[in-house]
Scaffold this motif. Structure first.
Motif, PDB file in Angstrom:
ATOM      1  N   GLY B 136       0.839  -1.202   0.000  1.00  0.00           N
ATOM      2  CA  GLY B 136       0.000   0.000   0.000  1.00  0.00           C
ATOM      3  C   GLY B 136       0.861   1.234   0.000  1.00  0.00           C
ATOM      4  O   GLY B 136       1.895   1.265  -0.663  1.00  0.00           O
ATOM      5  N   LEU B 137       0.447   2.225   0.773  1.00  0.00           N
ATOM      6  CA  LEU B 137       1.190   3.487   0.779  1.00  0.00           C
ATOM      7  C   LEU B 137       2.601   3.319   1.316  1.00  0.00           C
ATOM      8  O   LEU B 137       3.523   4.004   0.906  1.00  0.00           O
ATOM      9  CB  LEU B 137       0.438   4.533   1.606  1.00  0.00           C
ATOM     10  N   PHE B 138       2.764   2.390   2.245  1.00  0.00           N
ATOM     11  CA  PHE B 138       4.082   2.078   2.787  1.00  0.00           C
ATOM     12  C   PHE B 138       4.941   1.456   1.686  1.00  0.00           C
ATOM     13  O   PHE B 138       4.467   0.646   0.899  1.00  0.00           O
ATOM     14  CB  PHE B 138       3.901   1.115   3.967  1.00  0.00           C
ATOM     15  N   THR B 139       6.228   1.849   1.623  1.00  0.00           N
ATOM     16  CA  THR B 139       7.071   1.412   0.507  1.00  0.00           C
ATOM     17  C   THR B 139       7.603  -0.022   0.659  1.00  0.00           C
ATOM     18  O   THR B 139       8.048  -0.607  -0.321  1.00  0.00           O
ATOM     19  CB  THR B 139       8.296   2.352   0.370  1.00  0.00           C
ATOM     20  N   GLY B 140       7.549  -0.557   1.879  1.00  0.00           N
ATOM     21  CA  GLY B 140       8.180  -1.851   2.126  1.00  0.00           C
ATOM     22  C   GLY B 140       7.646  -2.998   1.270  1.00  0.00           C
ATOM     23  O   GLY B 140       8.413  -3.711   0.619  1.00  0.00           O
ATOM     24  N   GLY B 141       6.336  -3.164   1.258  1.00  0.00           N
ATOM     25  CA  GLY B 141       5.727  -4.304   0.566  1.00  0.00           C
ATOM     26  C   GLY B 141       6.008  -4.304  -0.926  1.00  0.00           C
ATOM     27  O   GLY B 141       6.642  -5.218  -1.467  1.00  0.00           O
ATOM     28  N   LEU B 142       5.580  -3.242  -1.608  1.00  0.00           N
ATOM     29  CA  LEU B 142       5.749  -3.198  -3.068  1.00  0.00           C
ATOM     30  C   LEU B 142       7.216  -3.150  -3.475  1.00  0.00           C
ATOM     31  O   LEU B 142       7.608  -3.734  -4.480  1.00  0.00           O
ATOM     32  CB  LEU B 142       4.996  -2.004  -3.658  1.00  0.00           C
ATOM     33  N   GLY B 143       8.041  -2.465  -2.677  1.00  0.00           N
ATOM     34  CA  GLY B 143       9.468  -2.381  -2.997  1.00  0.00           C
ATOM     35  C   GLY B 143      10.093  -3.760  -3.055  1.00  0.00           C
ATOM     36  O   GLY B 143      10.676  -4.161  -4.069  1.00  0.00           O
ATOM     37  N   LEU B 144       9.965  -4.518  -1.960  1.00  0.00           N
ATOM     38  CA  LEU B 144      10.534  -5.866  -1.908  1.00  0.00           C
ATOM     39  C   LEU B 144       9.905  -6.767  -2.970  1.00  0.00           C
ATOM     40  O   LEU B 144      10.567  -7.610  -3.558  1.00  0.00           O
ATOM     41  CB  LEU B 144      10.304  -6.463  -0.520  1.00  0.00           C
ATOM     42  N   HIS B 145       8.627  -6.558  -3.212  1.00  0.00           N
ATOM     43  CA  HIS B 145       7.907  -7.355  -4.191  1.00  0.00           C
ATOM     44  C   HIS B 145       8.559  -7.237  -5.579  1.00  0.00           C
ATOM     45  O   HIS B 145       8.904  -8.228  -6.203  1.00  0.00           O
ATOM     46  CB  HIS B 145       6.455  -6.867  -4.231  1.00  0.00           C
ATOM     47  N   TYR B 146       8.769  -5.999  -6.000  1.00  0.00           N
ATOM     48  CA  TYR B 146       9.378  -5.771  -7.326  1.00  0.00           C
ATOM     49  C   TYR B 146      10.806  -6.288  -7.377  1.00  0.00           C
ATOM     50  O   TYR B 146      11.240  -6.899  -8.351  1.00  0.00           O
ATOM     51  CB  TYR B 146       9.346  -4.277  -7.673  1.00  0.00           C
TER      52      TYR B 146
END
Ligand SMILES: [Zn+2]
Lengths: 143, 432
Positions: B136-146
């Motif tokens: 979501g708005l937090f960068t952790g999830g999507l960052g690591l995901h990519y």
């Protein structure tokens, strides 16, 4: 039908902020809440004010509207002439039936002493106490 | 194994040249096209021509977190909004959040940075990575995901919450690595214990990438021994892009890719540049950012630099474990304590609300910490023993994470102060 011997107690959280108890008393007064009995259970850093009031449903809404932590709890009231003796007797009867008393307190009323107890199984406690001939206070008597 | 050997192992002098060229063109661009940077540079009488070496960077003015709030939401952006392909926002404990934006190139360099980091700790296409950072708005999830997809790992995007389900998936999908906060991993391990799952024996988990909150070496030791895994520190903030850099297998500092970020460590008092190994305030410049440039940004983290070439062969400088924020560290009985650590611990206790206050006093030579929390109305029990037990549970959780004893006091909702601007949750009554 609801058991007429179940009494609604209002438990109020009182932190140890200076003046907190006075502020709660003020709220009760301002809403014209008629207190029939109370007890303050304290630990070193907070207290729990247990109150028996007239019209607990209305009182609950009033107190909660002021942002105070309040909770309704079912308790049993025992009418007695000698509260320590009655506590002992009632406790024995309930212990035999496997009922735990979580806490209790006495309150000196106009006509008699009243002993209020909170147990882990209210319905069953009422049943065994009545069978043993203990005189229980009816909810209507507190109105 | 390297993801981008040329950049990761570039000789130090060559990297400095590369950084200087990047810096120079960034400053020229910003001076000519961005009012904020133009005005800031004028205010100290520095023109792009004055930047003739990497050391001249010190002539440039600092950028502060307050600037991000003052120019909310996108006034510091250097591209039109149509070029932005994603926004993230940091939850501001103090008022307005901070909004960050990314162009396509921005997402690419961020992803590339994480691909390097994951490769450096041996996470690759054979791995199944559970991303238990918030999406979501937090960068952790999507960052690591990519980043994980980039290296070919299979991603299990569980995000946070529903821990039983997460553990079930971890077992059923043979998850080999997890990315999350250290406190969430400890929580998962506690839940696993209750479910009768031994992470060490009953799962394939081998590695954990942990960050987004301060944690200690003793937490690492505990996590590794109880779960039978290796834990690596990851660093990054939303202003930089998100989580970007990790330790390598040597685990002797976090590698900072020079082509992505230029780091200076300053004495917080005097502003002097500090030598390698000396702890100070980190100041960062992002060399490749397009949408939301960051030049000499005072990120408020305390660390030290190490320019020695690492055993792993990478030439990039390493920063030591972040020991916390420069503006709010407390030293209690000689132990560094960060209000953020306390906050993370308290947030995981369902019976209490979001407000808290920390009071530090001194009794003789002994520091005492008192933490006041608000009880949630629907969690109220009218039994003294229940409340005392809750208080003791909060104290033991704090002891577990802070390694220091604190006295907890329960308050009624609304009794603790609320803050409009920056929260002032620490009252230090000690006289030194
Ligand atoms: Zn290394």
């Amino acid at each position: 039908m609801e058991n007429e011997n179940i009494i609604t107690q209002l438990s109020i959280f009182v932190s140890n902020e200076p003046g907190r108890l006075a502020a709660i008393a003020e709220i009760l007064k301002n809403f014209n809440i008629n207190v029939k009995g109370f007890n303050l259970a304290e630990s070193s850093e907070f207290g729990i004010l247990r109150t028996i009031v007239e019209n607990p449903d209305r009182a609950f809404d009033c107190i909660r509207s002021k942002g105070v932590i309040v909770k309704k709890t079912d308790i049993i009231g025992i009418a007695t002439e000698d509260s320590s003796g009655s506590l002992f007797e009632a406790a024995q009867i309930m212990a035999k039936a496997g009922i735990n008393v979580e806490y209790g307190y006495s309150y000196t009323g106009k006509d008699s002493d009243q002993l209020f107890v909170r147990v882990n199984d209210t319905e069953k406690a009422i049943k065994v106490l009545k069978e043993a001939g203990v005189k229980l206070i009816k909810r209507s008597e507190l109105q | 194994m390297y993801w981008n050997e040329k950049m990761e192992c570039m000789p130090v002098e060559e990297m400095r040249k590369f950084q200087y060229t990047g810096f120079k063109s960034l400053i020229e661009k910003l001076y000519n096209s961005n009012k904020f940077y133009h005005d800031r540079m004028k205010s100290v009488n520095v023109r792009p021509d004055d930047i003739r070496s990497l050391d001249d960077v010190r002539k440039l003015p600092f950028m502060y977190k307050q600037d991000l709030r003052d120019y909310y939401p996108t006034k510091l952006f250097n591209v039109p909004n149509t070029d932005i392909i994603r926004f993230h926002a940091s939850s501001g404990t103090s008022g307005k959040p901070t909004v960050v934006g990314y162009t396509e190139n921005d997402l690419n360099y961020w992803t590339d940075s994480l691909a390097r980091a994951l490769t450096s700790i041996g996470i690759g296409d054979k791995d199944i990575l559970q991303v238990s950072y918030g999406y979501g708005l937090f960068t952790g999830g999507l960052g690591l995901h990519y980043g994980a997809e980039k290296v070919g790992a299979s991603v299990v995007p569980t995000s946070v919450g529903n821990t039983e389900r997460q553990l079930e998936l971890m077992q059923d999908l043979d998850v080999t690595a997890i990315a999350c906060t250290p406190s969430y991993l400890i929580h998962m391990s506690d839940v696993a214990n209750k479910m009768g799952i031994d992470i060490k024996k009953d799962t394939c988990l081998k590695k954990a990438v942990l960050g987004a909150e301060p944690w200690t070496e003793s937490m690492r030791t505990k996590i590794e021994s109880t779960m039978g895994i290796r834990a690596y520190d990851i660093y990054g903030t939303s202003e930089m892009a998100g989580p970007m850099f990790t330790e390598c297998e040597e685990r002797d500092g976090i590698h900072i890719s020079g082509d992505h970020m230029y780091v200076e460590i300053l004495d917080p008092e005097t502003g002097e540049i500090l030598e390698d190994g000396e702890k100070g305030e980190m100041v960062v410049t992002m060399l490749q950012k397009e949408a939301f440039p960051l030049v000499r940004f005072k990120i408020r983290d305390i660390t030290s630099l190490n320019h020695d070439v690492c055993e792993c062969g990478r030439t990039s400088p390493r920063i030591s474990k972040i020991t916390g924020r420069s503006d709010d560290m407390l030293i209690i009985r000689g132990i560094n304590v960060f209000p953020s650590q306390i906050e993370y611990t308290l947030m995981r206790i369902p019976e209490i609300g979001n407000q808290y206050m920390i009071e530090v006093t001194r009794d003789g030579a002994l520091d005492n910490m008192r933490i006041m929390v608000e009880l949630k109305p629907d969690m109220f029990s009218d039994k003294v023993t229940d409340l005392v037990r809750l208080r003791m549970r909060i104290e033991s959780e704090l002891r577990k994470y802070l390694e220091i004893a604190a006295v907890v006091e329960l308050k009624a909702p609304g009794e603790l102060p609320r803050f409009e601007g920056k929260a002032k949750r620490v009252i230090d009554k000690r006289v030194f």
